[in-house]
Design a protein around this motif. Structure first.
Motif, PDB file in Angstrom:
ATOM      1  N   CYS A 130       0.828  -1.197   0.000  1.00 33.83           N
ATOM      2  CA  CYS A 130       0.000   0.000   0.000  1.00 33.83           C
ATOM      3  C   CYS A 130       0.864   1.249   0.000  1.00 33.83           C
ATOM      4  CB  CYS A 130      -0.947   0.025   1.202  1.00 33.83           C
ATOM      5  SG  CYS A 130      -0.133   0.219   2.794  1.00 33.83           S
ATOM      6  N   ASN A 131       0.262   2.345  -0.426  1.00 30.01           N
ATOM      7  CA  ASN A 131       0.879   3.666  -0.388  1.00 30.01           C
ATOM      8  C   ASN A 131      -0.211   4.657  -0.014  1.00 30.01           C
ATOM      9  OD1 ASN A 131       1.674   6.354  -1.205  1.00 30.01           O
ATOM     10  ND2 ASN A 131       3.329   5.453  -2.387  1.00 30.01           N
ATOM     11  N   ILE A 132      -0.009   5.331   1.121  1.00 28.92           N
ATOM     12  CA  ILE A 132      -0.919   6.384   1.560  1.00 28.92           C
ATOM     13  C   ILE A 132      -0.116   7.672   1.589  1.00 28.92           C
ATOM     14  CG2 ILE A 132      -2.460   7.191   3.393  1.00 28.92           C
ATOM     15  CD1 ILE A 132      -2.552   4.237   4.368  1.00 28.92           C
ATOM     16  N   THR A 133      -0.553   8.677   0.838  1.00 26.42           N
ATOM     17  CA  THR A 133       0.196   9.927   0.732  1.00 26.42           C
ATOM     18  C   THR A 133      -0.650  11.083   1.233  1.00 26.42           C
ATOM     19  OG1 THR A 133       1.413   9.087  -1.193  1.00 26.42           O
ATOM     20  CG2 THR A 133       1.435  11.459  -0.815  1.00 26.42           C
ATOM     21  N   LEU A 134      -0.114  11.820   2.201  1.00 23.04           N
ATOM     22  CA  LEU A 134      -0.775  12.993   2.768  1.00 23.04           C
ATOM     23  C   LEU A 134      -0.061  14.244   2.264  1.00 23.04           C
ATOM     24  CD1 LEU A 134      -1.274  10.531   4.751  1.00 23.04           C
ATOM     25  CD2 LEU A 134      -1.613  12.236   6.538  1.00 23.04           C
ATOM     26  N   VAL A 135      -0.837  15.236   1.802  1.00 18.65           N
ATOM     27  CA  VAL A 135      -0.263  16.412   1.150  1.00 18.65           C
ATOM     28  C   VAL A 135      -0.667  17.687   1.898  1.00 18.65           C
ATOM     29  CG1 VAL A 135      -0.148  17.750  -0.986  1.00 18.65           C
ATOM     30  CG2 VAL A 135      -0.320  15.241  -1.081  1.00 18.65           C
ATOM     31  N   ASP A 136       0.329  18.519   2.229  1.00 18.22           N
ATOM     32  CA  ASP A 136       0.130  19.874   2.777  1.00 18.22           C
ATOM     33  C   ASP A 136      -0.800  19.878   3.994  1.00 18.22           C
ATOM     34  OD1 ASP A 136       1.792  20.924   0.888  1.00 18.22           O
ATOM     35  OD2 ASP A 136       0.217  21.845  -0.326  1.00 18.22           O
ATOM     36  N   PHE A 137      -0.243  19.686   5.169  1.00 17.13           N
ATOM     37  CA  PHE A 137      -1.074  19.672   6.372  1.00 17.13           C
ATOM     38  C   PHE A 137      -0.309  20.199   7.576  1.00 17.13           C
ATOM     39  CE2 PHE A 137       0.996  15.599   5.921  1.00 17.13           C
ATOM     40  CZ  PHE A 137       1.396  15.229   7.194  1.00 17.13           C
ATOM     41  N   ASP A 138      -1.074  20.725   8.531  1.00 15.74           N
ATOM     42  CA  ASP A 138      -0.524  21.196   9.798  1.00 15.74           C
ATOM     43  C   ASP A 138      -0.644  20.093  10.841  1.00 15.74           C
ATOM     44  OD1 ASP A 138      -0.008  23.910   8.943  1.00 15.74           O
ATOM     45  OD2 ASP A 138      -2.180  24.209   8.988  1.00 15.74           O
ATOM     46  N   VAL A 139       0.322  20.062  11.756  1.00 19.66           N
ATOM     47  CA  VAL A 139       0.325  19.099  12.848  1.00 19.66           C
ATOM     48  C   VAL A 139       0.397  19.858  14.168  1.00 19.66           C
ATOM     49  CG1 VAL A 139       1.561  17.211  13.968  1.00 19.66           C
ATOM     50  CG2 VAL A 139       1.411  17.293  11.478  1.00 19.66           C
ATOM     51  N   ASP A 140      -0.484  19.512  15.089  1.00 24.15           N
ATOM     52  CA  ASP A 140      -0.525  20.130  16.414  1.00 24.15           C
ATOM     53  C   ASP A 140      -0.377  19.010  17.444  1.00 24.15           C
ATOM     54  OD1 ASP A 140      -0.823  21.942  18.434  1.00 24.15           O
ATOM     55  OD2 ASP A 140      -2.798  22.660  17.827  1.00 24.15           O
ATOM     56  N   TYR A 141       0.795  18.954  18.095  1.00 28.95           N
ATOM     57  CA  TYR A 141       1.137  17.873  19.032  1.00 28.95           C
ATOM     58  C   TYR A 141       1.239  18.447  20.442  1.00 28.95           C
ATOM     59  CZ  TYR A 141       4.426  14.657  21.442  1.00 28.95           C
ATOM     60  OH  TYR A 141       5.066  13.831  22.338  1.00 28.95           O
ATOM     61  N   ILE A 142       0.518  17.836  21.384  1.00 35.15           N
ATOM     62  CA  ILE A 142       0.567  18.248  22.783  1.00 35.15           C
ATOM     63  C   ILE A 142       0.774  17.012  23.641  1.00 35.15           C
ATOM     64  CG2 ILE A 142      -0.650  19.351  24.697  1.00 35.15           C
ATOM     65  CD1 ILE A 142      -2.263  20.918  22.656  1.00 35.15           C
TER      66      ILE A 142
END
Length: 246
Positions: free
Chosen positions: A137-149
């Motif tokens: 499989c290949n899952i590709t995520l494009v242009d996103f913000d990540v908010d980690y707490i």
């Protein structure tokens, strides 16, 4: 939900006290240190790329990040297993802010492109359609913000105090403002030459709805199996008094 990852072996690699690496800077105590956190995040990314990891702390590199096994209960109707998974694209991470204080670490970032490549085993229903198969499989995520707490706890070893990320359920990671997700599952429905391509087409035409069903599972995987691994890898060896200015 159970996640199996390399983070479980982190604390088995020994205990010693280290000074702050020369590429990191001490931050002010309190919540007014977002610029410092962002600068240090970029410095960590650069160091992990330059050295193919951080040998001093036994941390792997960013190109790719490898996870041997991830088990997702994406919804009550959908189970997904991923194995020998490689995450590509973290080398392009751009810090956008955050802060660290006495009990919380907050990191904000932007990622232009992340590819998740590995083997999959999927069974159940996604949206309204049944889905089943095993293969690559290949899952590709494009242009996103990540908010980690992450909530931090204090451990004392040999007279020194260290931060560690608290239990998994005290960590949150949110993916926001994502532009696109591409899905490719080979050998769906035992390689059926009609149903497999049709399902992949359906997944990509309805990528927003599909992503909303699996988003929480992907976010938790990223938090527990990737970000916590690197955060704990540094915090485990650097005493708290090395992290902050006097």
């Amino acid at each position: 939900m159970k996640f199996i990852s390399f983070i479980s072996v982190l604390l088995a690699i020994g205990v010693y006290s280290a000074k702050l690496p020369e590429y990191l800077k001490k931050c002010k105590k309190g919540t007014d240190n977002g610029d410092c956190v962002a600068v240090n995040e970029q410095a960590v990314v650069d160091a992990l790329l330059k050295n193919s990891g951080e040998p001093k702390f036994k941390l792997q590199g960013l190109t790719p990040i490898h996870v041997s096994r991830i088990d997702l209960q994406a919804t009550p109707q959908l189970k997904v297993g991923l194995s020998e998974v490689d995450f590509f694209g973290f080398e392009h991470l751009k810090p956008t802010g955050g802060n660290i204080d006495a009990d919380t670490l907050h990191i904000k970032s932007f990622l232009p492109h992340v590819e998740i490549i590995g083997k999959y085993d999927i069974n159940g229903k996604i949206l309204i359609l049944p889905i089943q198969g095993q293969g690559n499989c290949n899952i590709t995520l494009v242009d996103f913000d990540v908010d980690y707490i992450a909530k931090l706890v204090v451990e004392e070893r040999k007279g020194k105090k260290y931060y560690q990320v608290a239990a998994d359920d005290n960590t949150t990671l949110k993916i926001n403002n994502i532009k696109k997700v591409h899905w490719q599952f080979n050998n769906l429905f035992n390689g059926d030459e009609r149903l497999g391509p049709e399902m992949n087409r359906f997944l990509n035409e309805n990528w927003k709805d599909v992503f909303s069903e699996v988003q929480v599972a992907i976010e938790q995987t990223a938090a527990y199996s990737i970000v916590n691994y690197f955060v704990n890898g540094y915090l485990h060896f650097i005493p708290i008094d090395e992290l902050f200015e006097e």
